[in-house]
Design an enzyme around this catalytic site. Structure first.
Site, PDB file in Angstrom:
ATOM      1  N   HIS A 181     -31.502 -11.942   4.202  1.00  0.00           N
ATOM      2  CA  HIS A 181     -32.322 -13.148   4.019  1.00  0.00           C
ATOM      3  C   HIS A 181     -32.253 -13.633   2.573  1.00  0.00           C
ATOM      4  O   HIS A 181     -33.131 -13.312   1.769  1.00  0.00           O
ATOM      5  CB  HIS A 181     -33.771 -12.869   4.410  1.00  0.00           C
ATOM      6  CG  HIS A 181     -34.007 -12.796   5.875  1.00  0.00           C
ATOM      7  ND1 HIS A 181     -34.391 -13.880   6.618  1.00  0.00           N
ATOM      8  CD2 HIS A 181     -33.887 -11.772   6.747  1.00  0.00           C
ATOM      9  CE1 HIS A 181     -34.517 -13.529   7.890  1.00  0.00           C
ATOM     10  NE2 HIS A 181     -34.207 -12.246   7.994  1.00  0.00           N
TER      11      HIS A 181
ATOM     12  N   CYS B 246     -29.291 -14.104   9.237  1.00  0.00           N
ATOM     13  CA  CYS B 246     -29.884 -13.086  10.099  1.00  0.00           C
ATOM     14  C   CYS B 246     -29.663 -13.443  11.578  1.00  0.00           C
ATOM     15  O   CYS B 246     -28.555 -13.328  12.074  1.00  0.00           O
ATOM     16  CB  CYS B 246     -31.345 -12.866   9.751  1.00  0.00           C
ATOM     17  SG  CYS B 246     -32.004 -11.311  10.430  1.00  0.00           S
TER      18      CYS B 246
ATOM     19  N   GLU C  78     -33.030 -16.365   1.385  1.00  0.00           N
ATOM     20  CA  GLU C  78     -34.208 -17.190   1.038  1.00  0.00           C
ATOM     21  C   GLU C  78     -35.375 -16.354   0.532  1.00  0.00           C
ATOM     22  O   GLU C  78     -36.348 -16.901  -0.011  1.00  0.00           O
ATOM     23  CB  GLU C  78     -34.631 -18.039   2.239  1.00  0.00           C
ATOM     24  CG  GLU C  78     -35.485 -17.334   3.289  1.00  0.00           C
ATOM     25  CD  GLU C  78     -34.724 -16.411   4.211  1.00  0.00           C
ATOM     26  OE1 GLU C  78     -35.363 -15.800   5.086  1.00  0.00           O
ATOM     27  OE2 GLU C  78     -33.487 -16.304   4.076  1.00  0.00           O
TER      28      GLU C  78
END
Length: 230
Positions: free
Chosen positions: A210, A116, A212
């Site tokens: 993202h 990002c 994660e």
């Protein structure tokens, strides 16, 4: 025989007034999804709080791979623009530190993943610019959405994820002019650049979403594999 897990540094940020238990202090913070994703992908995670930029080279020298994490907007001065009213407040210490980390990783050919903000900063570090606010973007604070990204065939990202994939996303800025040497390797349906890479002898990739925040470990696993030299 024990397999050596590569050490992956992940940039963090400083937050004033963080609270835990009876404490309220400045803290170096990183959402837990980042180290968990590194660990799930087979790496060891090391948090890298902001430091003096001149220490970036020595820091990167001790790492097998580097992740520049998501976070606040990059200050527009770094790409020669006047701040848009919708651009967030500057994080100057973090900008300086992470730009130095990126340059050190590129110089040392340490595998590098930007997530990002990290992708946007990679683009800026190589002379690119950003769209400061995507027109029509209606962002709900703190809520991640999902949309599809389509890989560009023949790219590094296209090899990692050959098919269109729905990814977790949360951003209001995007790549505008690509930095020197960068190629787009995935797009959203509206044409927004969703991944960039730097072709060459070592592994450099940026993703706008993202990972994660999802279950797909392919991007991080590819970084860990590159960091292990395999």
């Amino acid at each position: 025989m024990t397999t050596v897990r590569p050490l992956i540094g992940v940039s963090t940020y400083l937050e004033a007034g963080a609270r835990w238990g009876v404490w309220e202090l400045e803290a170096a913070l990183l959402p837990a999804g980042y180290p968990r994703l590194v660990q799930r992908a087979g790496g060891l995670a090391a948090m890298l709080p902001p430091d003096a930029p001149e220490h970036a080279e020595a820091t990167v020298a001790r790492l097998d791979g580097l992740v520049i994490a998501g976070g606040p907007d990059v200050e527009p001065v770094h790409y020669g623009a006047t701040p848009d009213p919708r651009t967030g407040p500057p994080a100057r210490a973090r900008d300086a530190w992470e730009l130095a980390l990126i340059q050190a990783a590129l110089a040392a050919e340490v595998p590098l993943l930007g997530i990002c903000r990290g992708m946007q900063l990679l683009n800026v570090a190589l002379g690119g610019t950003l769209v400061q606010h995507i027109d029509g973007h209606a962002e709900v604070v703190g809520v991640f959405g999902h949309h599809a990204v389509k890989p560009v065939p023949g790219t590094l990202y296209g090899e990692i994820a050959p098919a269109e994939t729905a990814v977790p996303t949360y951003h209001h800025q995007a790549v505008d002019r690509l930095g020197t040497g960068l190629l787009p390797s995935a797009h959203a349906a509206d044409g927004t650049v969703e991944a960039v890479e730097l072709p060459g002898a070592h592994w450099v990739l940026g993703v706008q979403w993202h990972p994660e925040m999802g279950e797909d470990v392919r991007v991080m696993r590819a970084l860990v594999k590159a960091a292990a030299g395999s």
